[in-house]
Design an enzyme around this catalytic site. Structure first.
Site, PDB file in Angstrom:
ATOM      1  N   GLY A  95       4.682  -6.874   4.512  1.00 51.54           N
ATOM      2  CA  GLY A  95       4.695  -7.812   3.383  1.00 51.54           C
ATOM      3  C   GLY A  95       5.899  -7.553   2.487  1.00 51.54           C
ATOM      4  O   GLY A  95       6.571  -8.491   2.038  1.00 51.54           O
ATOM      5  N   SER A  96       6.195  -6.290   2.264  1.00 53.71           N
ATOM      6  CA  SER A  96       7.321  -5.916   1.404  1.00 53.71           C
ATOM      7  C   SER A  96       8.639  -6.282   2.073  1.00 53.71           C
ATOM      8  O   SER A  96       9.588  -6.720   1.422  1.00 53.71           O
ATOM      9  CB  SER A  96       7.308  -4.410   1.129  1.00 53.71           C
ATOM     10  OG  SER A  96       6.023  -4.015   0.733  1.00 53.71           O
ATOM     11  N   GLU A 104     -10.678  -1.008  11.194  1.00 53.90           N
ATOM     12  CA  GLU A 104     -11.207  -1.862  10.120  1.00 53.90           C
ATOM     13  C   GLU A 104     -11.045  -3.350  10.460  1.00 53.90           C
ATOM     14  O   GLU A 104     -10.175  -3.722  11.238  1.00 53.90           O
ATOM     15  CB  GLU A 104     -10.518  -1.535   8.784  1.00 53.90           C
ATOM     16  CG  GLU A 104      -9.038  -1.840   8.760  1.00 53.90           C
ATOM     17  CD  GLU A 104      -8.395  -1.615   7.401  1.00 53.90           C
ATOM     18  OE1 GLU A 104      -9.090  -1.309   6.423  1.00 53.90           O
ATOM     19  OE2 GLU A 104      -7.158  -1.755   7.321  1.00 53.90           O
ATOM     20  N   GLY A 109       0.855  -1.202   0.000  1.00 55.23           N
ATOM     21  CA  GLY A 109       0.000   0.000   0.000  1.00 55.23           C
ATOM     22  C   GLY A 109       0.887   1.246   0.000  1.00 55.23           C
ATOM     23  O   GLY A 109       1.867   1.303   0.734  1.00 55.23           O
ATOM     24  N   ASP A 165      -0.001   2.300   8.245  1.00 54.90           N
ATOM     25  CA  ASP A 165      -0.520   1.489   9.358  1.00 54.90           C
ATOM     26  C   ASP A 165       0.293   1.571  10.651  1.00 54.90           C
ATOM     27  O   ASP A 165      -0.222   1.251  11.716  1.00 54.90           O
ATOM     28  CB  ASP A 165      -0.609   0.014   8.939  1.00 54.90           C
ATOM     29  CG  ASP A 165      -1.592  -0.203   7.804  1.00 54.90           C
ATOM     30  OD1 ASP A 165      -2.461   0.652   7.605  1.00 54.90           O
ATOM     31  OD2 ASP A 165      -1.480  -1.237   7.119  1.00 54.90           O
ATOM     32  N   ARG A 171      13.208  10.550  -3.570  1.00 53.12           N
ATOM     33  CA  ARG A 171      14.070  11.707  -3.873  1.00 53.12           C
ATOM     34  C   ARG A 171      15.388  11.632  -3.089  1.00 53.12           C
ATOM     35  O   ARG A 171      16.472  11.817  -3.651  1.00 53.12           O
ATOM     36  CB  ARG A 171      13.316  13.000  -3.521  1.00 53.12           C
ATOM     37  CG  ARG A 171      14.148  14.260  -3.614  1.00 53.12           C
ATOM     38  CD  ARG A 171      13.315  15.464  -3.161  1.00 53.12           C
ATOM     39  NE  ARG A 171      14.096  16.682  -3.146  1.00 53.12           N
ATOM     40  CZ  ARG A 171      14.810  17.104  -2.103  1.00 53.12           C
ATOM     41  NH1 ARG A 171      14.851  16.389  -0.993  1.00 53.12           N
ATOM     42  NH2 ARG A 171      15.488  18.234  -2.179  1.00 53.12           N
ATOM     43  N   ALA A 172      15.261  11.344  -1.792  1.00 51.91           N
ATOM     44  CA  ALA A 172      16.458  11.324  -0.944  1.00 51.91           C
ATOM     45  C   ALA A 172      17.422  10.212  -1.375  1.00 51.91           C
ATOM     46  O   ALA A 172      18.636  10.440  -1.465  1.00 51.91           O
ATOM     47  CB  ALA A 172      16.049  11.141   0.519  1.00 51.91           C
TER      48      ALA A 172
HETATM   49  O1  F6P Z   1      -1.480  -1.268   4.429  1.00 53.38           O
HETATM   50  C1  F6P Z   1      -2.125  -0.085   4.137  1.00 53.38           C
HETATM   51  C2  F6P Z   1      -3.591  -0.303   3.951  1.00 53.38           C
HETATM   52  O2  F6P Z   1      -4.176   0.917   3.577  1.00 53.38           O
HETATM   53  C3  F6P Z   1      -4.340  -0.903   5.132  1.00 53.38           C
HETATM   54  O3  F6P Z   1      -4.622   0.062   6.120  1.00 53.38           O
HETATM   55  C4  F6P Z   1      -5.549  -1.484   4.464  1.00 53.38           C
HETATM   56  O4  F6P Z   1      -6.084  -2.541   5.224  1.00 53.38           O
HETATM   57  C5  F6P Z   1      -5.000  -1.973   3.168  1.00 53.38           C
HETATM   58  O5  F6P Z   1      -3.827  -1.218   2.911  1.00 53.38           O
HETATM   59  C6  F6P Z   1      -5.919  -1.840   1.978  1.00 53.38           C
HETATM   60  O6  F6P Z   1      -5.296  -2.455   0.909  1.00 53.38           O
HETATM   61  P1  F6P Z   1      -5.743  -2.353  -0.596  1.00 53.38           P
HETATM   62  O7  F6P Z   1      -5.094  -1.144  -1.179  1.00 53.38           O
HETATM   63  O8  F6P Z   1      -5.191  -3.597  -1.218  1.00 53.38           O
HETATM   64  O9  F6P Z   1      -7.228  -2.269  -0.636  1.00 53.38           O
END
Ligand code: F6P
Length: 332
Positions: free
Chosen positions: A107-108, A235, A14, A138, A24-25
């Site tokens: 994840g990355s 969420e 995300g 997050d 940039r840096a």
């Molecule tokens: O990891 C960032 C984030 O925005 C989370 O807060 C959210 O659960 C998720 O990505 C949403 O992911 P996607 O862009 O795949 O809908």
């Protein structure tokens, strides 16, 4: 003549405000130190596809003030597959990339960790130094106090909830506001404190999803003259529309759901995020220059620090219990 070393940079997972400041840096510091810098498009997907171009100074001028990422980003679940990782290593070899900066979330980081180990396998025996920068709204990485993008997202949420409160106050309503965070309650907790939310539901405290107690708080608040009640809902904890209906049915207080959604991930990065991204980007290039291998860059106690990728990923996630308790005390 000494050969010019090539480093690459990519954003993954995300996106988050401040990623451009980091790009940039890294690019400017890299060029300053004599590296050739390559930008990989769309994260690990672009790496596997060989979708990359050289980044020049002019490519990274006038980008710091924008949210999103000029390199694009993607999620590639297939990167778990060792054969896909083999393809990625071969692409890195083809481009002669000896250092890689990955900006993203957990994840990355896991992808970067796998890649660094893959390079070391005898069949590849390839030296590519991987350095990760925490970029996600997050704030769910244990190694760092703050991630790039968290502060901007927090400010966006505060602005939105202040506006929601205006209209809820006028109508004497309750509002269930769904906040992003992917099972990390930091955005919800910090925004709850900063907007004076009356109820908070976070994954780290499953008992916070106590619907009876929330309804009781809404009803008692209304009885003693409270004109507005904000329920901050992380969420994935519960459907906000369903919760709003339960509250309204049980308390008689008019209640609306509001899902803030993707506005939380965009927008002009705050000064804090620009500064954090810039410091971390320059620091990452320093590590590459010094040959410190396979690291994660973090901020702890206001200092930029680095840890081995394996060590950083093994750190247990923390939740600020003290802040949570303070918030509970102040939301009476
Ligand atoms: O990891 C960032 C984030 O925005 C989370 O807060 C959210 O659960 C998720 O990505 C949403 O992911 P996607 O862009 O795949 O809908």
């Amino acid at each position: 003549m000494e050969e010019v070393k090539t480093i690459a940079i990519m954003t993954s997972g995300g996106d988050s405000p401040g990623m451009n400041a980091a790009i940039r840096a890294v690019t400017k510091a890299g060029i300053y130190k004599g590296f050739r810098v390559i930008g990989i498009h769309n994260g690990f997907k672009g790496m596997v596809e060989g979708d990359m171009d050289e980044l020049t100074l002019s490519n990274v001028e006038n980008i710091m003030q924008y949210g999103g990422t000029i390199l694009g980003t993607a999620r590639l679940p297939e990167f778990k597959n060792p054969e896909v990782q083999d393809i990625a290593v071969n692409v890195l070899k083809t481009y002669g990339i000896s250092g890689l900066v990955v900006i993203g979330g957990d994840g990355s980081f896991t992808g970067a960790q796998k890649l660094s180990h893959k390079c070391e396998e005898p069949k590849h025996n390839y030296k590519c130094n991987v350095v990760c920068l925490p970029g996600t709204i997050d704030n769910d990485l244990a190694c760092t106090d703050f991630t790039i993008g968290f502060d901007t997202a927090l400010n966006t949420i505060i602005d939105a909830v202040d506006k929601i409160r205006d209209t809820m106050l006028s109508h004497g309503r309750c509002c269930v506001v769904e906040i992003m965070g992917n099972r990390c309650g930091d955005l919800s907790l910090f925004s709850s404190i900063n907007t004076g939310a009356e109820s908070l539901i976070v994954a780290e405290k499953p008992e916070s999803l106590d619907i009876d107690r929330i309804c009781q708080d809404v009803a008692e608040g209304a009885k003693r003259g409270r004109k507005c009640h904000i329920v901050m809902l992380s969420e994935h904890m519960m459907d906000p529309t369903e919760l709003a209906k339960i509250i309204e049915d049980r308390t008689g207080v008019s209640t609306r759901p509001s899902v803030l959604g993707y506005i939380q991930r965009g927008g002009t990065p705050s000064a804090f995020d620009r500064m954090l991204a810039t410091k971390m980007g320059a620091y990452a290039v320093d590590l590459l220059d010094k040959g410190v291998i396979n690291q994660v860059v973090s901020i702890r106690d206001n200092k930029i620090v680095n840890d081995d990728i394996d060590v950083a990923l093994a750190m247990p996630r923390r939740f600020d219990e003290q802040l949570y308790k303070m918030n509970e005390m102040l939301s009476i």
